[in-house]
Design a protein around this motif. Structure first.
Motif, PDB file in Angstrom:
ATOM      1  N   ALA A  97      15.246  71.230  30.445  1.00 24.74           N
ATOM      2  CA  ALA A  97      15.655  71.284  31.853  1.00 24.74           C
ATOM      3  C   ALA A  97      16.214  69.939  32.307  1.00 24.74           C
ATOM      4  CB  ALA A  97      14.471  71.676  32.720  1.00 24.74           C
ATOM      5  N   LEU A  98      15.753  68.857  31.668  1.00 27.30           N
ATOM      6  CA  LEU A  98      16.234  67.534  32.057  1.00 27.30           C
ATOM      7  C   LEU A  98      17.642  67.261  31.544  1.00 27.30           C
ATOM      8  CD1 LEU A  98      13.035  65.454  31.312  1.00 27.30           C
ATOM      9  CD2 LEU A  98      13.961  65.950  33.545  1.00 27.30           C
ATOM     10  N   ALA A 111      39.597  58.028  44.356  1.00 26.67           N
ATOM     11  CA  ALA A 111      38.212  57.558  44.345  1.00 26.67           C
ATOM     12  C   ALA A 111      37.347  58.587  43.647  1.00 26.67           C
ATOM     13  CB  ALA A 111      37.749  57.373  45.783  1.00 26.67           C
ATOM     14  N   VAL A 156       9.755  73.376  35.241  1.00 24.16           N
ATOM     15  CA  VAL A 156      11.160  73.664  34.920  1.00 24.16           C
ATOM     16  C   VAL A 156      11.971  74.033  36.163  1.00 24.16           C
ATOM     17  CG1 VAL A 156      12.687  75.150  33.609  1.00 24.16           C
ATOM     18  CG2 VAL A 156      10.677  74.233  32.514  1.00 24.16           C
ATOM     19  N   HIS A 204      43.996  64.136  45.858  1.00 29.04           N
ATOM     20  CA  HIS A 204      43.489  62.875  46.373  1.00 29.04           C
ATOM     21  C   HIS A 204      42.240  62.473  45.609  1.00 29.04           C
ATOM     22  CE1 HIS A 204      41.737  66.226  48.662  1.00 29.04           C
ATOM     23  NE2 HIS A 204      40.616  65.567  48.499  1.00 29.04           N
ATOM     24  N   ARG A 261      21.689  72.251  27.206  1.00 32.74           N
ATOM     25  CA  ARG A 261      20.517  72.688  27.958  1.00 32.74           C
ATOM     26  C   ARG A 261      20.002  74.082  27.609  1.00 32.74           C
ATOM     27  NH1 ARG A 261      20.739  72.383  34.325  1.00 32.74           N
ATOM     28  NH2 ARG A 261      19.448  70.530  34.190  1.00 32.74           N
ATOM     29  N   LEU A 320       5.935  74.525  24.676  1.00 31.49           N
ATOM     30  CA  LEU A 320       6.810  74.938  25.775  1.00 31.49           C
ATOM     31  C   LEU A 320       7.330  73.738  26.554  1.00 31.49           C
ATOM     32  CD1 LEU A 320       5.132  78.113  27.252  1.00 31.49           C
ATOM     33  CD2 LEU A 320       7.265  77.959  26.023  1.00 31.49           C
ATOM     34  N   HIS A 321       6.700  72.572  26.360  1.00 30.77           N
ATOM     35  CA  HIS A 321       7.218  71.393  27.045  1.00 30.77           C
ATOM     36  C   HIS A 321       8.605  71.024  26.577  1.00 30.77           C
ATOM     37  CE1 HIS A 321       2.999  70.830  28.325  1.00 30.77           C
ATOM     38  NE2 HIS A 321       3.583  70.294  29.377  1.00 30.77           N
ATOM     39  N   CYS A 348      10.898  73.067  26.681  1.00 33.30           N
ATOM     40  CA  CYS A 348      11.723  73.669  27.736  1.00 33.30           C
ATOM     41  C   CYS A 348      11.877  72.705  28.907  1.00 33.30           C
ATOM     42  CB  CYS A 348      11.094  74.964  28.242  1.00 33.30           C
ATOM     43  SG  CYS A 348      11.065  76.268  27.025  1.00 33.30           S
ATOM     44  N   VAL A 349      10.785  72.000  29.198  1.00 33.46           N
ATOM     45  CA  VAL A 349      10.854  71.000  30.274  1.00 33.46           C
ATOM     46  C   VAL A 349      11.872  69.930  29.904  1.00 33.46           C
ATOM     47  CG1 VAL A 349       9.541  69.308  31.568  1.00 33.46           C
ATOM     48  CG2 VAL A 349       8.477  71.446  30.916  1.00 33.46           C
ATOM     49  N   GLU A 380      17.910  69.150  40.778  1.00 29.57           N
ATOM     50  CA  GLU A 380      19.291  68.906  40.376  1.00 29.57           C
ATOM     51  C   GLU A 380      20.255  69.623  41.315  1.00 29.57           C
ATOM     52  OE1 GLU A 380      20.015  69.775  36.319  1.00 29.57           O
ATOM     53  OE2 GLU A 380      22.108  70.257  36.715  1.00 29.57           O
ATOM     54  N   TRP A 431      20.948  58.806  35.131  1.00 24.92           N
ATOM     55  CA  TRP A 431      20.252  59.997  34.652  1.00 24.92           C
ATOM     56  C   TRP A 431      20.137  59.989  33.135  1.00 24.92           C
ATOM     57  CZ3 TRP A 431      17.215  63.217  37.044  1.00 24.92           C
ATOM     58  CH2 TRP A 431      16.873  64.419  36.431  1.00 24.92           C
ATOM     59  N   ILE A 464      -1.524  75.346  30.822  1.00 28.11           N
ATOM     60  CA  ILE A 464      -0.348  74.606  30.369  1.00 28.11           C
ATOM     61  C   ILE A 464       0.918  75.408  30.642  1.00 28.11           C
ATOM     62  CG2 ILE A 464       0.772  73.564  28.368  1.00 28.11           C
ATOM     63  CD1 ILE A 464      -1.960  73.127  27.170  1.00 28.11           C
ATOM     64  N   ILE A 518       1.793  74.040  24.370  1.00 23.12           N
ATOM     65  CA  ILE A 518       2.231  72.637  24.397  1.00 23.12           C
ATOM     66  C   ILE A 518       3.694  72.545  24.002  1.00 23.12           C
ATOM     67  CG2 ILE A 518       1.911  70.399  23.274  1.00 23.12           C
ATOM     68  CD1 ILE A 518      -1.044  70.937  23.236  1.00 23.12           C
ATOM     69  N   ARG A 577      20.720  67.615  31.964  1.00 26.01           N
ATOM     70  CA  ARG A 577      21.775  67.987  32.884  1.00 26.01           C
ATOM     71  C   ARG A 577      23.110  67.943  32.170  1.00 26.01           C
ATOM     72  NH1 ARG A 577      21.553  64.665  38.452  1.00 26.01           N
ATOM     73  NH2 ARG A 577      19.446  65.466  38.679  1.00 26.01           N
ATOM     74  N   PRO A 578      23.906  69.002  32.253  1.00 22.64           N
ATOM     75  CA  PRO A 578      25.177  68.994  31.529  1.00 22.64           C
ATOM     76  C   PRO A 578      26.110  67.957  32.110  1.00 22.64           C
ATOM     77  CG  PRO A 578      24.620  71.188  32.302  1.00 22.64           C
ATOM     78  CD  PRO A 578      23.676  70.246  32.954  1.00 22.64           C
TER      79      PRO A 578
END
Lengths: 554, 205
Positions: free
Chosen positions: A239-240, A53, B177, A50, A132, A232-233, A235-236, B184, A64, B169, A230, A242-243
């Motif tokens: 994280a965004l 939809a 993270v 089903h 990611r 390491l951002h 990695c941030v 999510e 996103w 930092i 710095i 999204r797969p």
């Protein structure tokens, strides 16, 4: 335009399979079922019954996606701007270790070489694990590299820590960021690409004064430590990411058998299997054994791209272009000082360049997305390369500071235009599915010429004692590259049109077979594959039954 | 034409000048020793008095305005250059309180190393830095006619100083993270719950 639930396909400028981006001015628009054409991967995924939809199918082109663009902005910004940004520390490090300038310059070269040369590794990892984890790993590597560089006691250790490790980390940042934009966007992809690539000049303008501040307060060791944090951002940013998977597709289970029939015929030529989210279906059991060996390799890195006409054209053109791409930036400030301009005004020229670049990239993205340019985006790209080359050719005529300022403005504009479309055109040629491997192969090929460009320019300057030969060489190479791309893409568009006609003819023959089954239409409507062809364009019209006659919005 | 009175002086001592042309007056000097350096003034008195001073000096050595920053336990290098003229000798001084003490690198081999390979440039390498090494250093170039000094500042920081922003930092990243990943996870859960509800409603119909 098309009826019966069939989609109007514009074959040009949409990857090898064509895509449903119809416009009223489309020349070769053929009506066919949405499962696409040979050469495009088309595998339905079994879903619960089903699922009428079902959630959105194909690239969302928004939502996103814009957050992902922001993450890519940061990631790409660090990847391009960081090697240039740490040049501020070189004088001090040179004094500290007692080395010559060229030995220090190797740090940047190794970093750049690793960032571009590790492209295939990046591609293989993305093919296997998705964007990611690779970006997060890249961010960690960068951080570790710079932190260990803060404790280095010799120049060779710096080569390893800053050059290799950080360079590798940046490579693992750059490719996945570009790839994931291709997964999240189709209709608005040029804008997304332009915005993400704008990260490079913005980061450069931010990093330059930041690095100076860090250096004045913490010395080079402390600065490397803080820069590691710095970085390491990234990695941030990772994280965004999204797969997003191709299995957000609704398929009615009873139609799967009928679907298999068509698929066998349609996917005979399809050889790429490089999506990690792909799920095998039974349609390939017979062919699997034959192509097992090649497929295994192609699964990780799609070498079959070397048979792809568009890819080869792009590769040759870009490899040629990069020979003259970066040298003028490297030598702009020394040239200004050479003709008598003081140091600060010379540095200001580079700032002008960066600011114009910053603005030019998103604007180019918007222009490239417009319905006049998008089907012919390859021509726009070749034009911007040739424009860039012409700027360099005219530079020696610029006299005095005003002339150089004008040159910087036009150079910034041209540079931004080329960079904004660099990956967009590749995506356009090979399609989002094969883009992962394509970008890896392209970057490792470009690696050589990128590294050769500035030293050749430097040699020309040293031999002739005059900067104008370097500008002429760069300009000539880029105009040549632009012309080559223009001509070859014209040829490519024509060949794609011919192939489109052939496919159309073939479909006409097999149409009676296909229109037998009742449920076929429903299945056709709902089935979607990844790559350039897509459903969401059709979702804009009311109901799934209307033909895809929508507009290609800007 | 007005009669202008021109005087060339060095300090209080007047020097005889030569009338080169109608409107220019010059002096010729042979600088053979340090005493002859200094300020020479030319005063022209007419309706008003105008004065111009010429300063003769040995080449000035540029120090560094911004301090050289290094860390405890690390080493630091201070560099002085003399651009066009080659000095006879270089000497380094460190400040102890208000005194300047010459640095003798042969006495303290494991602390100071002075590199004298290039005559135009001098390097002072200070090893095993401690907080006491913080302060001003002077490099003095000796020429035939005199000496010239340049000032450099050395600032010693402890490792804690950059560590604080570094940890701040890293903490920020370590918080962001998981936050993003949690957001999510929860939004996926919420969507799955909504779909379940929707399906149930559909089935009831």
């Amino acid at each position: 335009m098309c009826k019966g639930g069939l989609v109007c396909w514009l074959s040009m400028g949409c990857g090898s399979g064509g895509c449903p981006i119809p416009s009223s001015t489309a020349q070769s628009c053929s009506c066919r079922a949405s499962q696409g054409a040979p050469g495009a991967r088309s595998r339905p995924v079994a879903m619960p019954p089903h699922s009428d939809a079902g959630p959105v199918a194909g690239p969302p082109d928004g939502g996103w996606g814009w957050v992902v663009v922001f993450g890519a902005f940061i990631s790409i910004g660090f990847a391009y701007a960081f090697p240039k940004g740490i040049a501020i520390f070189y004088k001090e490090i040179q004094d500290f270790f007692g080395t010559s300038y060229s030995e220090i310059a190797w740090v940047s070269s190794i970093m750049l070489a690793t960032t571009y040369g590790a492209g295939p590794i990046s591609s293989i990892l993305v093919n296997r694990y998705g964007s990611r984890p690779v970006v997060i790993l890249g961010g960690l590597l960068c951080g570790i590299g710079m932190v260990s560089a803060a404790f280095c006691t010799s120049i060779v250790q710096l080569y390893i820590c800053v050059g290799f490790i950080t360079g590798l980390g940046l490579a693992l940042n750059l490719q996945p960021s570009v790839i994931i934009i291709g997964r999240y966007f189709l209709k608005r992809r040029p804008i997304a690409n332009g915005l993400a690539m704008a990260g490079s000049p913005v980061m450069l303008c931010t990093l330059a004064p930041l690095n100076q501040f860090l250096f004045d307060n913490y010395g080079w060791r402390g600065s490397f430590l803080i820069l590691g944090a710095i970085l390491l951002h990234c990695c941030v940013a990772g994280a965004l990411f999204r797969p997003i998977s191709a299995d957000k597709v609704s398929v009615k289970t009873q139609s799967i058998e009928e679907g298999k029939e068509i698929l066998k015929e349609v996917t005979k030529d399809a050889i790429d299997m490089n999506s990690p989210t792909n799920i095998h279906t039974e349609t390939k059991t017979e062919e699997e054994e034959e192509r097992d060996c090649c497929e295994k390799v192609n699964k990780y890195l799609d070498f079959s791209l070397f048979k792809h006409r568009g890819f080869l054209i792009y590769l040759i053109g870009n490899v040629l272009m990069f020979l003259g791409f970066f040298a003028p930036i490297v030598f702009l400030a020394p040239y200004a000082k050479h003709i008598g301009i003081d140091e600060y005004s010379a540095a200001f020229l580079l700032s002008i360049l960066a600011i114009v670049d910053m603005v030019a990239r998103p604007i180019t993205g918007i222009i490239a997305n417009s319905k006049w340019v998008r089907p012919r985006i390859q021509y726009f790209f070749s034009f911007s390369i040739a424009f860039n080359g012409t700027c360099h050719l005219l530079c020696p005529l610029a006299s005095g500071y005003t002339g150089l300022v004008i040159y910087s403005v036009f150079f910034g504009l041209a540079f931004g235009m080329v960079c904004a479309m660099l990956f967009e055109t590749l995506m356009d040629l090979v399609g989002a599915s094969r883009f992962t491997s394509a970008v890896g192969l392209v970057t490792i090929a470009e690696c050589c010429t990128i590294l050769l460009g500035p030293p050749i320019g430097g040699t020309l300057i040293d031999t002739f004692g005059d900067y104008k030969y370097m500008f002429i060489k760069c300009g000539a190479v880029m105009v040549l590259a632009g012309t080559f791309l223009f001509i070859m893409n014209y040829y490519n568009y024509r060949m794609l049109a011919k192939e489109e006609k052939k496919r159309k003819a073939k479909e006409e023959d097999t149409k009676p077979v296909r229109t037998e089954n009742e449920g076929r239409n429903n299945w056709n409507k709902e089935h979607v594959q990844d790559g350039p062809e897509l459903e969401p364009l059709r979702e804009e019209q009311e109901g799934l039954k209307k033909e895809a006659n929508g507009t290609n919005e800007v | 034409m007005k009669i202008l009175q021109v005087t060339w002086k060095r300090g209080n001592e007047t020097i005889k000048h030569i009338n080169k042309t109608e409107n220019s007056w010059g002096i010729q000097l042979t600088i053979s020793e340090n005493r002859k350096l200094g300020s020479y003034t030319c005063t022209v008195t007419g309706e008003e008095e105008f004065s111009v001073a010429f300063h003769l000096q040995v080449p000035q050595i540029e120090g560094r305005e911004k301090p050289v920053i290094s860390y405890e336990g690390d080493s630091a290098i201070l560099i002085c250059k003399s651009h066009s003229y080659t000095p006879i000798a270089w000497t380094w001084y460190m400040t102890n309180g208000s005194e300047q003490i010459a640095i003798n690198d042969s006495l303290m081999l494991d602390k100071y190393i002075i590199d004298r390979t290039d005559a135009n440039v001098t390097h002072l390498k200070i090893l095993k830095l401690t907080k006491e090494d913080d302060g001003a250093y002077w490099c003095e170039a000796a020429y035939e006619l005199g000496k010239s000094k340049g000032k450099l500042k050395l600032k010693i920081l402890s490792l804690m100083v950059p560590l604080k922003p570094f940890l701040a930092i890293v903490a920020e990243v370590v918080i962001l993270v998981p936050l993003i990943l949690l957001f999510e996870f929860y939004s996926k859960k919420k969507r799955a719950e909504d779909e379940k509800e929707f399906d149930q409603i559909e089935q009831l119909r």
